[in-house]
Design a protein around this motif. Structure first.
Motif, PDB file in Angstrom:
ATOM      1  N   GLN A 120       0.812  -1.226   0.000  1.00 14.36           N
ATOM      2  CA  GLN A 120       0.000   0.000   0.000  1.00 14.36           C
ATOM      3  C   GLN A 120       0.849   1.282   0.000  1.00 14.36           C
ATOM      4  OE1 GLN A 120      -3.703   0.039   0.247  1.00 14.36           O
ATOM      5  NE2 GLN A 120      -3.329  -2.047  -0.414  1.00 14.36           N
ATOM      6  N   LYS A 154      -5.658   1.936 -10.646  1.00 16.24           N
ATOM      7  CA  LYS A 154      -6.003   3.351 -10.774  1.00 16.24           C
ATOM      8  C   LYS A 154      -7.363   3.633 -10.125  1.00 16.24           C
ATOM      9  CE  LYS A 154      -2.604   5.487 -12.851  1.00 16.24           C
ATOM     10  NZ  LYS A 154      -1.949   6.682 -12.258  1.00 16.24           N
ATOM     11  N   LEU A 155      -8.317   2.724 -10.313  1.00 14.72           N
ATOM     12  CA  LEU A 155      -9.616   2.870  -9.668  1.00 14.72           C
ATOM     13  C   LEU A 155      -9.467   2.810  -8.149  1.00 14.72           C
ATOM     14  CD1 LEU A 155     -12.018   0.687 -11.873  1.00 14.72           C
ATOM     15  CD2 LEU A 155     -12.111   3.162 -11.549  1.00 14.72           C
ATOM     16  N   TYR A 156      -8.621   1.908  -7.685  1.00 14.94           N
ATOM     17  CA  TYR A 156      -8.355   1.746  -6.252  1.00 14.94           C
ATOM     18  C   TYR A 156      -7.816   3.047  -5.659  1.00 14.94           C
ATOM     19  CZ  TYR A 156      -6.617  -0.607  -2.018  1.00 14.94           C
ATOM     20  OH  TYR A 156      -6.388  -0.988  -0.721  1.00 14.94           O
ATOM     21  N   GLN A 157      -7.029   3.768  -6.452  1.00 19.13           N
ATOM     22  CA  GLN A 157      -6.463   5.038  -5.995  1.00 19.13           C
ATOM     23  C   GLN A 157      -7.371   6.232  -6.274  1.00 19.13           C
ATOM     24  OE1 GLN A 157      -2.363   4.920  -7.810  1.00 19.13           O
ATOM     25  NE2 GLN A 157      -1.776   5.310  -5.683  1.00 19.13           N
ATOM     26  N   GLY A 158      -8.468   5.987  -6.958  1.00 18.79           N
ATOM     27  CA  GLY A 158      -9.405   7.069  -7.233  1.00 18.79           C
ATOM     28  C   GLY A 158      -9.112   7.863  -8.490  1.00 18.79           C
ATOM     29  N   ASP A 159      -8.165   7.378  -9.318  1.00 18.81           N
ATOM     30  CA  ASP A 159      -7.825   8.060 -10.567  1.00 18.81           C
ATOM     31  C   ASP A 159      -8.726   7.521 -11.680  1.00 18.81           C
ATOM     32  OD1 ASP A 159      -6.734   9.256 -12.770  1.00 18.81           O
ATOM     33  OD2 ASP A 159      -4.654   8.746 -12.312  1.00 18.81           O
ATOM     34  N   LYS A 160      -9.959   8.017 -11.758  1.00 18.40           N
ATOM     35  CA  LYS A 160     -10.965   7.453 -12.649  1.00 18.40           C
ATOM     36  C   LYS A 160     -10.671   7.724 -14.123  1.00 18.40           C
ATOM     37  CE  LYS A 160     -14.596   7.718  -9.152  1.00 18.40           C
ATOM     38  NZ  LYS A 160     -15.905   8.315  -8.781  1.00 18.40           N
ATOM     39  N   SER A 167       3.150   4.370  -1.745  1.00  9.77           N
ATOM     40  CA  SER A 167       3.162   5.149  -2.988  1.00  9.77           C
ATOM     41  C   SER A 167       4.328   4.723  -3.878  1.00  9.77           C
ATOM     42  CB  SER A 167       3.254   6.641  -2.668  1.00  9.77           C
ATOM     43  OG  SER A 167       4.400   6.920  -1.883  1.00  9.77           O
TER      44      SER A 167
END
Length: 304
Positions: free
Chosen positions: A81, A123-129, A83
């Protein structure tokens, strides 16, 4: 005459040069692939690195190892988890994507679609849609094209099925949006593709079983008792045990889910994500003090 002689010399040098002869990429699910896959499923990453160094893409041009590398880094990111691990994954994924795009065969396109799918999930998990949707669209178009041009090819059908089933279950207001960007789902097509893949001879057979149980869980009506759902038998390996634990947690069989923390030695609660999952289960049993300690550990030690 000398010019033709030189051409023949160059031709035979190329023909018998070992690097040239082995430069053609393949997709082989051979014993080396399955051994490497076994190491990944049990989170034996050092052992995977060893076999990858001998039989991986850099040595044998087996495109399957690019997929396995993506699986490995994906799971490492989930565990850490951090960065730094996310950034390393994206950097390495872009390199793999460049390699696959330069080859452009049905096999390389299939692996490319899978890797783009992995990329999009993180990317979805990180909110970068935005970036996620871009990669999903790319992956979706690849498997759609394979289905049209090479319908006899089997391996893309897993992802083809996932896309069509998932898109079919989206709310109506979202369906209008995704159709604009070129995505559409067909539940019948998706279910048919999944059934074609539901065969133990395929490397993703256990993924298909997980997908089928997930459909069973999420498609049930609210009046259906989730505890009646029959959990599939998965191999006794770390990542499958983790998935099974999550499934039992989802269907409210918390005692069985907690048992996995006793039987699976790799579910070490010094790893934040495992601490979090166990805390959730303990909270359901109202063991609040132990749950609070694990939640506190998770919050303090999660770098993401």
């Amino acid at each position: 005459m000398n010019r033709f002689k030189n051409i023949y010399i160059i031709f035979f040098l190329l023909l018998f040069d070992s690097s040239f002869a082995t430069s053609k990429s393949i997709l082989s699910f051979d014993k080396f692939f399955f051994k490497a896959q076994d190491f990944l499923e049990n989170a034996n990453y050092h052992s995977f690195d060893s076999i990858n160094a001998i039989s991986g893409f850099d040595k044998c041009n087996n495109l399957g190892f690019l997929l396995l590398e993506s699986y490995k880094e994906f799971s490492e990111v989930y565990l850490s988890q951090s960065s730094e691990s996310f950034n390393n994954y994206y950097k390495n994924s872009k390199k793999r994507i460049e390699i696959l795009e330069s080859i452009s065969t049905v096999e390389s396109n299939y692996i490319l679609a899978e890797i783009c799918f992995h990329y999009a999930l993180l990317k979805l998990y990180q909110g970068d849609k935005i970036d996620a949707v871009s990669k999903i669209l790319k992956s979706y178009k690849i498997v759609e094209n394979i289905e049209i041009t090479n319908p006899e090819f089997i391996y893309h059908k897993k992802l083809f099925g996932i896309y069509h089933i998932t898109l079919s279950y989206l709310p109506s207001y979202m369906l209008k949006i995704i159709k604009i960007i070129g995505l559409k789902g067909d539940l019948t097509k998706g279910l048919k593709a999944i059934e074609i893949c539901n065969n133990e001879k395929y490397y993703f057979y256990n993924e298909i079983k997980i997908l089928k149980i997930s459909l069973d869980i999420f498609s049930k009506s609210s009046t259906k008792n989730l505890s009646q759902i029959i959990i599939p038998i998965l191999p006794n390996k770390m990542w499958y045990n983790f998935v099974n634990m999550l499934i039992y947690k989802k269907v409210n069989k918390n005692e069985i889910a907690l048992d996995f923390f006793l039987k699976e030695s790799k579910f070490n609660t010094k790893v934040p994500i495992f601490a979090y999952q166990k805390a959730c289960l303990l909270l359901q049993k109202l063991q609040t003090k132990e749950a609070e300690l694990l939640f506190d550990f998770f919050i303090k030690n999660t770098k993401g």
